[in-house]
Design an enzyme around this catalytic site. Structure first.
Site, PDB file in Angstrom:
ATOM      1  N   GLY A 352       0.780  -1.330  -0.003  1.00 10.08           N
ATOM      2  CA  GLY A 352       0.014   0.002   0.035  1.00 10.08           C
ATOM      3  C   GLY A 352       1.015   1.223   0.123  1.00 10.08           C
ATOM      4  N   GLY A 353       0.310   2.274  -0.182  1.00 14.69           N
ATOM      5  CA  GLY A 353       0.915   3.576  -0.187  1.00 14.69           C
ATOM      6  C   GLY A 353       1.548   4.110  -1.481  1.00 14.69           C
ATOM      7  N   LEU A 354       2.216   5.152  -1.319  1.00 14.53           N
ATOM      8  CA  LEU A 354       2.861   5.761  -2.590  1.00 14.53           C
ATOM      9  C   LEU A 354       4.201   5.747  -2.586  1.00 14.53           C
ATOM     10  CD1 LEU A 354       0.416   8.948  -2.945  1.00 14.53           C
ATOM     11  CD2 LEU A 354       0.579   7.256  -4.494  1.00 14.53           C
ATOM     12  N   ILE A 355       5.000   6.704  -3.061  1.00 21.92           N
ATOM     13  CA  ILE A 355       6.230   6.705  -3.148  1.00 21.92           C
ATOM     14  C   ILE A 355       7.274   6.865  -1.732  1.00 21.92           C
ATOM     15  CG2 ILE A 355       6.896   8.997  -3.861  1.00 21.92           C
ATOM     16  CD1 ILE A 355       9.004   7.803  -5.866  1.00 21.92           C
ATOM     17  N   THR A 356       8.345   6.275  -1.674  1.00 23.33           N
ATOM     18  CA  THR A 356       9.205   6.419  -0.333  1.00 23.33           C
ATOM     19  C   THR A 356      10.572   6.191  -0.596  1.00 23.33           C
ATOM     20  OG1 THR A 356       9.381   6.340   1.914  1.00 23.33           O
ATOM     21  CG2 THR A 356       8.906   4.270   0.740  1.00 23.33           C
ATOM     22  N   PHE A 357      11.378   6.384   0.236  1.00 22.18           N
ATOM     23  CA  PHE A 357      12.906   6.040   0.065  1.00 22.18           C
ATOM     24  C   PHE A 357      13.399   4.972   1.031  1.00 22.18           C
ATOM     25  CE2 PHE A 357      17.380   6.851   1.590  1.00 22.18           C
ATOM     26  CZ  PHE A 357      17.745   6.464   0.497  1.00 22.18           C
ATOM     27  N   ILE A 418       4.828   3.496   6.744  1.00 17.39           N
ATOM     28  CA  ILE A 418       4.388   2.155   6.922  1.00 17.39           C
ATOM     29  C   ILE A 418       3.680   1.934   5.479  1.00 17.39           C
ATOM     30  CG2 ILE A 418       2.657   0.521   7.970  1.00 17.39           C
ATOM     31  CD1 ILE A 418       3.166   2.308  10.600  1.00 17.39           C
ATOM     32  N   CYS A 448       5.519   9.635   0.217  1.00 13.96           N
ATOM     33  CA  CYS A 448       4.035   9.132   0.603  1.00 13.96           C
ATOM     34  C   CYS A 448       3.038   9.975  -0.369  1.00 13.96           C
ATOM     35  CB  CYS A 448       4.060   8.802   1.965  1.00 13.96           C
ATOM     36  SG  CYS A 448       5.051   7.593   2.633  1.00 13.96           S
TER      37      CYS A 448
END
Length: 509
Positions: A352-357, A418, A448
């Site tokens: 789930g969720g969008l972009i992260t590093f 998360i 995110c």
């Protein structure tokens, strides 16, 4: 001071005399209130093992080398357990098996059982095709607790060698690790060996001569030296348990005299056992693709319902990588190229969720859990993960919170991302807690997908360097408490094999 590289970071280790029992800590990186607490609990200096007097079992050793003798001994002990009015019957427990650097561990050769200080039973099982029913019933009896250091690893080993042995049930219901129990009672956070815990608690030196320890346990007849070595291991395991229990009682009585004090320690014969077990796999620093393959393999173990399936908590750091979830907002090839040119990988995932590093200095946790053993709700699971991270931050003196946006926040700055995935209530992916991450990596994305908010780290909030290795023991304790489970480390051989398989699978993708 010398600096040793840990699997998940670096930590300071005071130099001591060769053979001394060391306790790894990084107090220089902890907040002041935790430093003060650490000083208040500062343990006595661990002894130099070489200077200690030896401990040797001097009671009666009964040896059985065939199926019928093993069955008779176990049946006698089982009757003794049934007659006892005690709620808990501790049994000092250990195994011996042959080991070869070329072929690895051989089949279990010897099982050591000690119910009392005056007698020890050695069961030679190498030649057995199956274990006696009385043996299985004894180890799985509701009153019995198998005690020892890393005793659960021995039980798993027995289950691998004898498929009819219910290893998972015994681990969950009949095992008590003396190292874990000592840490609970003594407020320590050590990884004990039998030798080190014996030195620390009993002020004695147990024989760990490699020529005996790695001898040919599968070849009969066993020498008197081998029998004494094996019996002493089981005897000392029982002695350690009773010693820790005595200390627990003393502390409990002391706390009862203080009306403002409460204690979580256990009284004799009322040992608190958590029924759920989660195995911890320390992955070190891995490419993101290897982490994906590792999760895939572990989740398939759940779906295929393999006999020794265990819930697993994978803890690691990643090489620099940007990942997007199922709500990826259509990142173009040009977007991907720009991010890759920064020196990071780019992956599309099913979380789930969008972009992260993800990158160095970030504690990444992938709990691969069967929620049917916890609570069949992914929403509940995400909330528990958030609460667990908030507990970690609180231990470090950081006031964190949740918000309508997923994750854990300090003000309007995200400290932990998360993103989870659930398939038939088996979880993958997880969380990324910024410890001493280089936050400049986040400047190139909208973390995110949340506009107008920033990111932070434990180090930034405390204005000091806090590494992943510093946070790791706090994180483990918080996870164990939040999910009401007991954490045990994967045996080194199993962990190495899983990581090798994951790397091999990654090359084939």
């Amino acid at each position: 001071m010398t600096t040793r590289a840990g699997r998940l970071g670096k930590e300071e280790v005071p130099e001591g005399p060769e053979g001394s029992v060391g306790l790894r800590r990084s107090p220089r990186n902890l907040p002041q209130h935790l430093k003060e607490k650490l000083e208040q609990r500062k343990p006595e200096r661990e002894p130099d093992i070489k200077t200690l007097p030896p401990i040797v079992f001097e009671g009666r050793i009964r040896f059985a080398d065939d199926f019928f003798d093993c069955a008779q001994i176990c049946d006698d002990l089982l009757q003794e357990v049934r007659r006892s009015e005690k709620e808990i019957i501790p049994i000092g427990f250990d195994l011996e098996w042959p080991f070869n650097f070329q072929t690895g561990s051989g089949k279990t050769a010897l099982v050591q059982i000690c119910l009392e200080n005056s007698a020890c039973y050695l069961l030679y099982v190498y030649s057995l095709k199956k274990l006696p029913a009385a043996f299985v019933e004894l180890l799985h009896h509701p009153k019995v607790k198998l005690v020892g250091v890393n005793v659960k690893n021995d039980v798993w080993k027995l289950g691998r060698d004898f498929k009819e042995f219910p290893a998972q049930k015994v681990v969950e219901n009949n095992c008590l690790d003396c190292g874990t129990y000592a840490n609970q009672v003594l407020k320590r956070s050590c990884r004990w060996s039998l030798e080190k815990l014996t030195a620390y608690l009993l002020k004695k030196k147990i024989n760990k001569d490699p020529e005996v320890r790695m001898s040919r346990w599968h070849i009969q007849p066993l020498s008197d030296v081998q029998k004494s070595y094996a019996a002493t291991d089981a005897y000392v395991s029982l002695l350690l348990y009773t010693t820790i229990q005595e200390k627990a009682v003393a502390i409990e009585k002391e706390n009862q005299n203080d009306e403002n004090s409460t204690s979580n320690l256990t009284l004799p014969n009322v040992v608190k056992m958590r029924s759920r077990v989660v195995k911890v796999l320390l992955g070190g620093r891995l490419p993101y693709g290897v982490g994906l393959q590792l999760q895939k393999a572990l989740s398939e173990h759940h779906h295929k319902r393999l006999s020794e399936t265990a819930n697993t908590l994978v803890l690691l750091e990643h090489e620099p990588v940007y990942t997007v979830g199922i709500r990826n907002k259509g990142y173009t090839e040009e977007d991907e190229r720009k991010l890759r040119n920064l020196g990071a990988e780019f992956w599309k995932t099913n979380r789930g969720g969008l972009i992260t590093f993800h990158g160095p200095g970030q504690l990444v946790a992938y709990p691969v859990l069967d929620l049917k053993q916890f609570h069949t709700s992914v929403r509940w699971y995400v909330h528990e993960v958030e609460r667990m991270v908030i507990r970690v931050c609180a231990e470090l003196g950081i006031k964190a919170k949740t918000s309508p946006d997923t994750g854990v926040w300090v003000g309007d700055r995200k400290i932990c991302a998360i993103g989870v995935h659930g398939s038939r209530y088996v979880t993958t992916h997880g969380l990324a807690l910024n410890c001493n991450t280089d936050l400049k990596w986040f400047d190139h994305i909208v973390p995110c997908g949340i506009e107008g908010k920033g990111v932070t780290s434990i180090s930034k909030e405390l204005d000091m360097d806090v590494t992943v290795a510093d946070v790791l023991p706090i994180f483990r304790n918080a996870f164990s408490d939040q999910f009401e489970c007991e954490l045990i480390d994967y045996p080194l051989g199993e962990a190495s094999q899983l990581l090798r398989n994951a790397r091999r699978s990654m090359l084939q993708v």
